[in-house]
Enzyme design. Structure first.
Site, PDB file in Angstrom:
ATOM      1  N   CYS A 247      -6.358  -7.274   4.345  1.00 38.54           N
ATOM      2  CA  CYS A 247      -7.665  -6.600   4.400  1.00 38.54           C
ATOM      3  C   CYS A 247      -8.657  -7.063   3.334  1.00 38.54           C
ATOM      4  CB  CYS A 247      -7.512  -5.082   4.220  1.00 38.54           C
ATOM      5  SG  CYS A 247      -5.970  -4.392   4.731  1.00 38.54           S
TER       6      CYS A 247
ATOM      7  N   SER B  50       0.822  -1.217   0.000  1.00 34.14           N
ATOM      8  CA  SER B  50       0.000   0.000   0.000  1.00 34.14           C
ATOM      9  C   SER B  50       0.855   1.267   0.000  1.00 34.14           C
ATOM     10  CB  SER B  50      -0.906   0.009   1.229  1.00 34.14           C
ATOM     11  OG  SER B  50      -1.748  -1.127   1.196  1.00 34.14           O
TER      12      SER B  50
ATOM     13  N   GLU C  68     -11.138 -11.577  14.073  1.00 35.84           N
ATOM     14  CA  GLU C  68     -11.794 -11.558  12.760  1.00 35.84           C
ATOM     15  C   GLU C  68     -11.939 -12.986  12.222  1.00 35.84           C
ATOM     16  OE1 GLU C  68      -9.535  -8.736  10.425  1.00 35.84           O
ATOM     17  OE2 GLU C  68     -10.592  -7.041  11.331  1.00 35.84           O
TER      18      GLU C  68
ATOM     19  N   GLU D  24       9.566  -5.792  -5.941  1.00 33.90           N
ATOM     20  CA  GLU D  24       8.634  -6.540  -5.079  1.00 33.90           C
ATOM     21  C   GLU D  24       8.952  -8.021  -5.212  1.00 33.90           C
ATOM     22  OE1 GLU D  24       6.064  -5.986  -2.717  1.00 33.90           O
ATOM     23  OE2 GLU D  24       6.398  -8.147  -2.662  1.00 33.90           O
TER      24      GLU D  24
ATOM     25  N   ARG E 158      -2.482 -15.523  25.478  1.00 36.35           N
ATOM     26  CA  ARG E 158      -1.496 -15.592  26.572  1.00 36.35           C
ATOM     27  C   ARG E 158      -1.949 -14.792  27.795  1.00 36.35           C
ATOM     28  NH1 ARG E 158       3.545 -11.726  24.683  1.00 36.35           N
ATOM     29  NH2 ARG E 158       2.311  -9.875  24.257  1.00 36.35           N
TER      30      ARG E 158
ATOM     31  N   TYR F 295      -6.620  -8.323  16.405  1.00 42.46           N
ATOM     32  CA  TYR F 295      -7.452  -8.129  15.217  1.00 42.46           C
ATOM     33  C   TYR F 295      -7.678  -9.443  14.472  1.00 42.46           C
ATOM     34  CZ  TYR F 295      -6.766  -2.990  14.984  1.00 42.46           C
ATOM     35  OH  TYR F 295      -6.775  -1.645  15.204  1.00 42.46           O
TER      36      TYR F 295
ATOM     37  N   LYS G  86      -9.624 -10.864   3.373  1.00 44.04           N
ATOM     38  CA  LYS G  86     -10.296 -11.049   4.677  1.00 44.04           C
ATOM     39  C   LYS G  86     -11.716 -10.505   4.639  1.00 44.04           C
ATOM     40  CE  LYS G  86     -10.608  -7.960   7.229  1.00 44.04           C
ATOM     41  NZ  LYS G  86      -9.613  -7.355   8.106  1.00 44.04           N
TER      42      LYS G  86
ATOM     43  N   ALA H 171      15.100  -6.995  -3.611  1.00 41.68           N
ATOM     44  CA  ALA H 171      16.162  -5.992  -3.714  1.00 41.68           C
ATOM     45  C   ALA H 171      16.716  -5.729  -2.322  1.00 41.68           C
ATOM     46  CB  ALA H 171      15.613  -4.696  -4.306  1.00 41.68           C
TER      47      ALA H 171
ATOM     48  N   TYR I 118      -3.136  -3.230  -9.856  1.00 42.42           N
ATOM     49  CA  TYR I 118      -2.043  -2.484  -9.210  1.00 42.42           C
ATOM     50  C   TYR I 118      -0.841  -2.400 -10.152  1.00 42.42           C
ATOM     51  CZ  TYR I 118      -3.963  -1.627  -4.608  1.00 42.42           C
ATOM     52  OH  TYR I 118      -4.713  -1.131  -3.565  1.00 42.42           O
TER      53      TYR I 118
ATOM     54  N   CYS J 275      -2.112  -5.994   2.301  1.00 42.55           N
ATOM     55  CA  CYS J 275      -3.537  -5.632   2.322  1.00 42.55           C
ATOM     56  C   CYS J 275      -4.298  -6.285   1.177  1.00 42.55           C
ATOM     57  CB  CYS J 275      -3.680  -4.119   2.275  1.00 42.55           C
ATOM     58  SG  CYS J 275      -5.394  -3.595   2.199  1.00 42.55           S
TER      59      CYS J 275
ATOM     60  N   HIS K 153     -34.269   8.501  10.636  1.00 37.93           N
ATOM     61  CA  HIS K 153     -35.043   7.416  11.235  1.00 37.93           C
ATOM     62  C   HIS K 153     -35.724   6.541  10.187  1.00 37.93           C
ATOM     63  CE1 HIS K 153     -37.234   5.489  14.453  1.00 37.93           C
ATOM     64  NE2 HIS K 153     -38.345   5.625  13.751  1.00 37.93           N
TER      65      HIS K 153
ATOM     66  N   GLY L 197      -5.182 -12.645  20.662  1.00 35.67           N
ATOM     67  CA  GLY L 197      -6.490 -12.074  20.981  1.00 35.67           C
ATOM     68  C   GLY L 197      -6.681 -10.729  20.311  1.00 35.67           C
TER      69      GLY L 197
ATOM     70  N   GLU M  47     -28.679   6.711  13.936  1.00 38.10           N
ATOM     71  CA  GLU M  47     -29.376   7.810  14.608  1.00 38.10           C
ATOM     72  C   GLU M  47     -29.095   7.826  16.110  1.00 38.10           C
ATOM     73  OE1 GLU M  47     -33.722   7.708  14.798  1.00 38.10           O
ATOM     74  OE2 GLU M  47     -33.684   5.572  14.420  1.00 38.10           O
TER      75      GLU M  47
HETATM   76  P1  NDP Z   1      -2.507  -7.699  17.276  1.00 36.34           P
HETATM   77  O1  NDP Z   1      -1.406  -6.799  17.672  1.00 36.34           O
HETATM   78  O2  NDP Z   1      -3.829  -7.139  16.994  1.00 36.34           O
HETATM   79  O3  NDP Z   1      -2.711  -8.793  18.410  1.00 36.34           O
HETATM   80  C1  NDP Z   1      -1.668  -9.632  18.779  1.00 36.34           C
HETATM   81  C2  NDP Z   1      -2.182 -10.607  19.803  1.00 36.34           C
HETATM   82  O4  NDP Z   1      -1.192 -11.603  20.019  1.00 36.34           O
HETATM   83  C3  NDP Z   1      -2.456  -9.979  21.158  1.00 36.34           C
HETATM   84  O5  NDP Z   1      -3.555 -10.617  21.731  1.00 36.34           O
HETATM   85  C4  NDP Z   1      -1.184 -10.262  21.923  1.00 36.34           C
HETATM   86  O6  NDP Z   1      -1.376 -10.354  23.288  1.00 36.34           O
HETATM   87  C5  NDP Z   1      -0.799 -11.618  21.373  1.00 36.34           C
HETATM   88  N1  NDP Z   1       0.641 -11.870  21.406  1.00 36.34           N
HETATM   89  C6  NDP Z   1       1.635 -11.024  21.109  1.00 36.34           C
HETATM   90  N2  NDP Z   1       2.834 -11.620  21.234  1.00 36.34           N
HETATM   91  C7  NDP Z   1       2.587 -12.885  21.638  1.00 36.34           C
HETATM   92  C8  NDP Z   1       3.405 -13.987  21.965  1.00 36.34           C
HETATM   93  N3  NDP Z   1       4.734 -13.898  21.901  1.00 36.34           N
HETATM   94  N4  NDP Z   1       2.796 -15.131  22.349  1.00 36.34           N
HETATM   95  C9  NDP Z   1       1.454 -15.214  22.406  1.00 36.34           C
HETATM   96  N5  NDP Z   1       0.625 -14.202  22.111  1.00 36.34           N
HETATM   97  C10 NDP Z   1       1.188 -13.046  21.736  1.00 36.34           C
HETATM   98  O7  NDP Z   1      -1.915  -8.545  16.064  1.00 36.34           O
HETATM   99  P2  NDP Z   1      -2.594  -9.387  14.879  1.00 36.34           P
HETATM  100  O8  NDP Z   1      -1.595 -10.419  14.541  1.00 36.34           O
HETATM  101  O9  NDP Z   1      -3.969  -9.779  15.208  1.00 36.34           O
HETATM  102  O10 NDP Z   1      -2.639  -8.333  13.705  1.00 36.34           O
HETATM  103  C11 NDP Z   1      -1.436  -7.675  13.288  1.00 36.34           C
HETATM  104  C12 NDP Z   1      -1.690  -6.250  12.910  1.00 36.34           C
HETATM  105  O11 NDP Z   1      -2.321  -6.204  11.645  1.00 36.34           O
HETATM  106  C13 NDP Z   1      -2.638  -5.502  13.845  1.00 36.34           C
HETATM  107  O12 NDP Z   1      -1.962  -4.938  14.922  1.00 36.34           O
HETATM  108  C14 NDP Z   1      -3.231  -4.463  12.934  1.00 36.34           C
HETATM  109  O13 NDP Z   1      -2.397  -3.347  12.932  1.00 36.34           O
HETATM  110  C15 NDP Z   1      -3.218  -5.121  11.578  1.00 36.34           C
HETATM  111  N6  NDP Z   1      -4.566  -5.623  11.243  1.00 36.34           N
HETATM  112  C16 NDP Z   1      -5.569  -4.715  11.133  1.00 36.34           C
HETATM  113  C17 NDP Z   1      -6.844  -5.143  10.822  1.00 36.34           C
HETATM  114  C18 NDP Z   1      -7.932  -4.124  10.714  1.00 36.34           C
HETATM  115  O14 NDP Z   1      -7.641  -2.944  10.585  1.00 36.34           O
HETATM  116  N7  NDP Z   1      -9.209  -4.539  10.762  1.00 36.34           N
HETATM  117  C19 NDP Z   1      -7.155  -6.545  10.600  1.00 36.34           C
HETATM  118  C20 NDP Z   1      -6.035  -7.417  10.775  1.00 36.34           C
HETATM  119  C21 NDP Z   1      -4.785  -6.952  11.092  1.00 36.34           C
HETATM  120  P3  NDP Z   1      -1.236  -9.080  24.258  1.00 36.34           P
HETATM  121  O15 NDP Z   1      -2.490  -8.289  24.100  1.00 36.34           O
HETATM  122  O16 NDP Z   1      -1.067  -9.707  25.579  1.00 36.34           O
HETATM  123  O17 NDP Z   1      -0.015  -8.337  23.810  1.00 36.34           O
END
Ligand code: NDP
Length: 448
Positions: A48, A15, A182, A35, A199, A178, A51, A115, A99, A43, A437, A176, A442
């Site tokens: 994105c 992007s 999703e 690339e 974790r 994004y 997904k 590269a 693209y 993305c 409405h 836990g 709203e």
């Molecule tokens: P996130 O940063 O959203 O979440 C990472 C998760 O993994 C957290 O729950 C974190 O826990 C956990 N984690 C981190 N390190 C470890 C580890 N060593 N062992 C176990 N668990 C771990 O990352 P994602 O991979 O879900 O997505 C990557 C990025 O991509 C996002 O940050 C976002 O910027 C982008 N993205 C955006 C989307 C959107 O705009 N809708 C959709 C998908 C991705 P803890 O909270 O404890 O750190």
């Protein structure tokens, strides 16, 4: 005519890189981009876009079910993963072509190869060709982070999930954030048994607590299982091809696939950055100033590789600002305040500005308004799933400093409402706007 092969050499056609290349070229620069994977980047190719198409596909499960309450005679429906997967991948191919065409139309030369930097103004392609450029832009993005534990090679990441040969009957998702939430929604709607293993005890860190709690509650009602405070110890592959995950403090779980979604790491390794003196931060991201320039004059970076805000529209803005500043005579600095974001979970989340906790810490005196309601469509469908909208207001100025929403179409509604927050409008401005409405949006102008 300069002594360099190009005015700008961009590494990475995602992007940020594509926008920077195209705009720099439109300002008259001679531009090349390399690339190593596919034009379009994360993305478009493995993020994105595919997904969101899977999210649409998943939504039909509930829509087809609810349609009966709206009078439609819907026969038993069967979901075919192969059809959706192949259609999505074909759409990705089409977009990749577009693209490439855009770059071609702007006379950007594309090298479909890796590269690496060999000097502040020189790159080397995989075949050994060396090319010079007055300026170099690193836009190599990020890569899924897979924590090290025995058997981690059996897990897939968001890179592979779009290509699964078969739909897993049971899937364990580590993380836990994004991607975890999703894909939990997507696979759950397709009928897979989904277990999220985290974790810690927090999902979607950074989002407003009440909104996160609502997603957790709805996800559990829909049948998604959560295991908290359960770091992975190992994955063992069984003879029948299934995978057993050993967890700290929990019984082992067996599934057909394991998806690791534990954040993304900037792609800075092995591309010669340190050798030419480009400084990286503790996470391995390229350190840049407001002008996107690294510690080495003439070498710039935009997008996820700089780990500012890992979102596509932010990378695009950075690429545009870089090209306008350096080649367009229009110095531009990206404004990182009030960047809206969304989680395309089931139901989705949209947010902009400060959470309640952030606002309390920063502003002290705030007012919080919430609307907790069941969307009209859900009522008729007999779906006991409540939306939650939350507005955070600075008590001293009446300014709306945060909007947080979970419910049908929340990202669509939030994008429009984010304009008001970005513009610094007040609660009184929202109140002065007549409701549209009947709509869900709203609620935003009826908050009491
Ligand atoms: P996130 O940063 O959203 O979440 C990472 C998760 O993994 C957290 O729950 C974190 O826990 C956990 N984690 C981190 N390190 C470890 C580890 N060593 N062992 C176990 N668990 C771990 O990352 P994602 O991979 O879900 O997505 C990557 C990025 O991509 C996002 O940050 C976002 O910027 C982008 N993205 C955006 C989307 C959107 O705009 N809708 C959709 C998908 C991705 P803890 O909270 O404890 O750190």
């Amino acid at each position: 005519m300069s002594d360099f092969d190009y005015d700008l050499f961009v590494i990475g056609a995602g992007s940020g890189g594509v926008r920077a290349s195209r705009i720099a070229a439109s300002h008259g620069a001679r531009v090349a981009v390399a690339e190593e994977h596919r034009v379009g980047g994360t993305c478009v190719i493995r993020g994105c876009v595919p997904k969101k198409l899977l999210v649409y596909g998943a939504h039909f499960a509930e829509d087809l079910h609810d349609a009966r309450k709206f009078g439609w005679d819907v026969p038993e429906c069967r979901f075919d993963w192969d059809v959706l997967r192949d259609n999505v991948l074909a759409e990705v191919d089409r977009l990749e072509g577009l693209y490439g065409q855009t770059l071609g139309n702007h006379k950007v030369e594309v090298f479909k190869t890796r590269a690496t930097l060999v000097g502040p103004q020189k790159v080397r392609l995989a075949d050994g060709t060396e090319l010079t450029a007055e300026r170099i832009l690193i836009a190599t993005g990020g890569w899924p982070h897979v924590p090290e534990f025995p058997g981690s090679e059996h897990a897939i990441t968001s890179n592979e999930v779009f290509h699964l040969e078969t739909l897993p009957k049971r899937i364990i998702i580590a993380g836990g954030g994004y991607i975890a939430n999703e894909f939990a929604g997507i696979f759950n709607e397709f009928g897979s048994k989904v277990t999220i293993v985290n974790r810690g005890d927090t999902i979607l860190r950074g989002y407003d607590e009440q909104i996160r709690d609502r997603l957790l509650q709805i996800s559990m009602t829909k049948g998604i299982e959560f295991k908290f405070n359960a770091p992975f110890q190992s994955i063992e592959k069984n003879e029948d091809g299934t995978l057993t995950v050993m967890l700290e403090g929990c019984e082992p779980i067996t599934a057909d696939a394991v998806l690791v979604a534990a954040g993304r790491t900037p792609n800075t390794r092995g591309i010669g950055l340190e050798e030419v003196g480009v400084e990286l931060d503790d996470h391995g991201a390229i350190k840049v100033g407001d002008d996107n320039q690294s510690s080495v004059p003439g070498i710039y970076a935009v997008g996820d590789v700089t780990n500012r805000i890992q979102l596509t529209p932010v990378a695009i803005r950075e690429g545009q600002a870089f090209a306008d500043t350096v080649f367009g005579g229009k110095p531009t600095v990206v404004d990182y305040t009030n960047v809206p974001s969304a989680v395309f979970s089931h139901p989705p989340i949209g947010a902009v500005g400060m959470t309640e906790a952030e606002a309390r810490n920063k502003l002290g005196s705030i007012r919080v308004y919430t609307s907790d309601f069941r969307a009209m469509k859900n009522v008729l469908a007999g779906r006991n799933e409540r939306a939650l909208y939350k507005m955070i207001v600075n008590a001293a100025t009446d300014q709306v400093v945060g909007l947080h929403m979970i419910g049908p179409d929340a990202p669509e509604i939030l994008q429009a409402a984010a304009v008001a927050v970005k513009a610094g409008l007040t609660k009184a401005d929202f109140d002065a706007t007549v409701a549209l409405h009947p709509s869900m949006a709203e609620e935003l102008v009826l908050l009491k």
